[in-house]
Write a protein that holds these residues in place. Structure first.
Motif: not given
Length: 276
Positions: A236-238, A242-244, A257-258, A271-273
Motif C-alpha cells: 500500500r505504501g509503495e 508513486l508520482t507521474w 523508488r519510495r 525507501t522501499p522495504k
C-alpha cells in the motif's frame, strides 16, 4: 619523549594481560559525570574509542555505563544509535515498545544485572497478560491492575505472538550494542529462546473475486489504486508514494523508488522495504 596527556584528555595504559585501556570522564544520562573505561588490543584502537567518547562528551551526549539502569540505557541506545540506523517507522515502533512495555517492567534493573531469567519472565508475563494491564505496569507489583481493569473495563486483548517476538527483538538489538561497547560480557536476550510465531497462510483473492472488486470500484475515484494493487501486488505504501515521474506510459513501465508511511501524525516518505 612522549608528551604527557593534559588534564581532561583521558589516560591510556597497558594492562597486565597485554590489552590497552583508556579512561575519561563522560556524562551520565542524568547529567552527572563518571569515569568510563574502554579497552582494545592495540593502543591505536583504544585511542580511537577514547576519542569517540570524548567527542560525545563535548557534544553533551551521555555515554552508557554498565551500572546504569536498563531504562536509561534503552533511552541512550534509541537516541544515539537506533535513531541514526533505523527507518523512521521502525524506530517509532522500537521506541513505543520500549516506552510502553519494556521500560515499565525491566527499566529499574541495572544493565549489568539483567539475567536470562529476567528476560524470560518478562516475555512470559507479556505473552499471558492483556495489553491495557501491561501498559505502564510495574514489574515489582505484577498483580496490580490499571483502573480500567479494576473497574471491569479490561480490554482482555493479549499481545500477538509476533508482538511478543518483536519485544524480544528490541531487547536483543539493544543489548547486542552494549556487548559491542564492552559494557556487558554477554547478550542475555540472545540466551532466551525466541517465542514461536504461527504463520497464517495468506488467502489472496481469486480471479472471480478480483473482477468483482474492480467492477464495483470502477466508478470510485481510487479505481486506479485498486487496479494497481490487484494487478501488481505492490504494498500500500509503495502505491501511495508513486508520482507521474515513476511511470513511463510509452514503455508501459512503473518504477517503485519510495514508500509513504504515517509516523504518528505525519506522512513520511521512505525507501522501499526491499531492493526488489
Amino acid at each position: 619523549m612522549a608528551r604527557r596527556r593534559a588534564n581532561g584528555e583521558g589516560t591510556i595504559t597497558r594492562r597486565k594481560d597485554g590489552r590497552y585501556q583508556a579512561a575519561a570522564y563522560v556524562y551520565r544520562p542524568d547529567g552527572t559525570r563518571t569515569r568510563k573505561f574502554v579497552y582494545g588490543k592495540t593502543r591505536a584502537e583504544v585511542a580511537g574509542k577514547l576519542t569517540e567518547i570524548q567527542e560525545k562528551t563535548r557534544q553533551g551526549i551521555p555515554a552508557a555505563t554498565s551500572s546504569m539502569a536498563f531504562e536509561d540505557y534503552l533511552a541512550y541506545w534509541l537516541t544515539t544509535v537506533a535513531a541514526g540506523r533505523l527507518k523512521p517507522s521502525t524506530f517509532t515502533s522500537y521506541e513505543v515498545m520500549a516506552r510502553l512495555y519494556i521500560t515499565p517492567a525491566l527499566g529499574r534493573k541495572k544493565l549489568n544485572r539483567l539475567s536470562p531469567a529476567d528476560i524470560r519472565g518478562f516475555l512470559t508475563a507479556f505473552k499471558d497478560g492483556c495489553l491495557c494491564c501491561l501498559r505502564g505496569l510495574d514489574a515489582a507489583r505484577p498483580r496490580e491492575k490499571r483502573r480500567c481493569c479494576a473497574a471491569g473495563r479490561c480490554c482482555r486483548r493479549s499481545p500477538s505472538a509476533r508482538t511478543v517476538q518483536y519485544a524480544h527483538a528490541v531487547m536483543r538489538a539493544a543489548l547486542q550494542h552494549a556487548v559491542r561497547e564492552e559494557l556487558i560480557g554477554r547478550n542475555v536476550a540472545r540466551l532466551v529462546e525466541t517465542p514461536a510465531v504461527a504463520r497464517e497462510e495468506v488467502k489472496p483473492l481469486d480471479r472471480t473475486e478480483a473482477r468483482i472488486l474492480l467492477k464495483t470500484a470502477r466508478s470510485h475515484r481510487l479505481h486506479a489504486l485498486w487496479l494497481l494493487l490487484v494487478s501488481t501486488g505492490l504494498r500500500r505504501g509503495e502505491v501511495l508514494a508513486l508520482t507521474w515521474g515513476d511511470i513511463d506510459l510509452d514503455k508501459r513501465q512503473l518504477r517503485v523508488r519510495r514508500n509513504l508511511q504515517r509516523i504518528r501524525k505525519d506522512l513520511v516518505f521512505g525507501t522501499p522495504k526491499t531492493a526488489r
